[in-house]
Scaffold this active site. Structure first.
Site, PDB file in Angstrom:
ATOM      1  N   ILE A  69       0.620  -1.224   0.006  1.00 46.42           N
ATOM      2  CA  ILE A  69       0.059   0.053  -0.238  1.00 46.42           C
ATOM      3  C   ILE A  69       0.808   1.197   0.093  1.00 46.42           C
ATOM      4  CG2 ILE A  69      -2.032   1.124   1.130  1.00 46.42           C
ATOM      5  CD1 ILE A  69      -2.520  -1.435   2.483  1.00 46.42           C
TER       6      ILE A  69
ATOM      7  N   ALA B 152       1.429   9.034  -1.433  1.00 49.62           N
ATOM      8  CA  ALA B 152       2.216   9.961  -2.082  1.00 49.62           C
ATOM      9  C   ALA B 152       3.327  10.541  -1.409  1.00 49.62           C
ATOM     10  CB  ALA B 152       0.905  11.097  -2.349  1.00 49.62           C
TER      11      ALA B 152
ATOM     12  N   GLU C 223       4.010  -7.878   2.973  1.00 50.32           N
ATOM     13  CA  GLU C 223       4.156  -8.940   4.167  1.00 50.32           C
ATOM     14  C   GLU C 223       3.851  -8.188   5.306  1.00 50.32           C
ATOM     15  OE1 GLU C 223       6.092  -7.785   1.700  1.00 50.32           O
ATOM     16  OE2 GLU C 223       8.000  -9.014   1.244  1.00 50.32           O
TER      17      GLU C 223
ATOM     18  N   CYS D 258      11.858  -7.539   1.897  1.00 47.09           N
ATOM     19  CA  CYS D 258      12.900  -6.474   2.407  1.00 47.09           C
ATOM     20  C   CYS D 258      13.331  -6.456   3.803  1.00 47.09           C
ATOM     21  CB  CYS D 258      12.080  -4.976   2.102  1.00 47.09           C
ATOM     22  SG  CYS D 258      11.061  -4.623   3.475  1.00 47.09           S
TER      23      CYS D 258
ATOM     24  N   CYS E 152      10.696  -5.915   6.606  1.00 45.21           N
ATOM     25  CA  CYS E 152       9.625  -7.013   6.755  1.00 45.21           C
ATOM     26  C   CYS E 152      10.532  -8.220   7.430  1.00 45.21           C
ATOM     27  CB  CYS E 152       9.141  -7.424   5.312  1.00 45.21           C
ATOM     28  SG  CYS E 152       7.899  -6.147   4.845  1.00 45.21           S
TER      29      CYS E 152
END
Ligand code: THU
Length: 157
Positions: A63, A66, A75, A111, A114
């Site tokens: 998600i 901006a 994850e 990553c 995560c």
């Protein structure tokens, strides 16, 4: 199952190995979750499917935002959904990711952030991470393999 699938495990013997149907179900759920990806900035879509201790599957997508910084990986979305519902035991996660519009041509490894979130809730020697390009083409490894010598709750005891 194709011989390209590798099991890279930090533990010699896994206490409760993932069963083949569970792997397939997790990959199917991760592919479905990827379709929900909100990624108008990177156009990189990720889906994750988390297997809980009691056999439920909790999904997540990335998600974006901006302001970029508040972006949440797929994850972590799955983990935070589950933990916020009171679930604290996890066995495995399947992850799929690709640039928007592409086939799954790469293994989407989690990553570092995560991996650290997984470390908070999972036994690194037991928790299984499945990175998939398809139902037939995937790799499975432990969190221990992806985050060796990780820092976690045990350190603070
Ligand atoms: N992303 C994930 O969802 N999971 C990862 O482990 C790596 C990166 C997302 C974050 C961002 O929306 C996009 O992929 C590009 O970095």
């Amino acid at each position: 199952m194709g011989h390209e699938n590798q099991i890279i495990s930090g533990a010699a013997v896994l206490e409760v190995p993932l069963m083949q149907p569970q792997i397939q179900d997790l990959i199917t759920a991760a592919i479905a979750a990827k379709k929900k990806s909100y990624s108008p900035y990177s156009h990189y879509q990720v889906g994750a499917a988390l297997l809980t201790g009691d056999g439920q599957i909790v999904t997540g997508c990335n998600i974006e935002n901006a302001a970029y910084g508040p972006t949440n990986c797929a994850e972590r979305t799955a983990f935070f959904k589950a933990v916020s519902e009171g679930i604290r035991e996890f066995r495995a996660i399947a992850i799929v990711g690709s640039p928007e519009g592409d086939e799954l041509t790469q293994y989407a490894y989690p990553c570092g952030v995560c991996r650290q979130v997984m470390m908070e809730f999972c036994d690194p020697e037991e928790f299984q991470i499945v990175v998939a390009k398809s139902q037939e083409d995937y790799k499975i490894m432990t969190l221990q393999a992806l985050l060796p010598e990780g820092f976690g709750p045990e350190n603070l005891k």
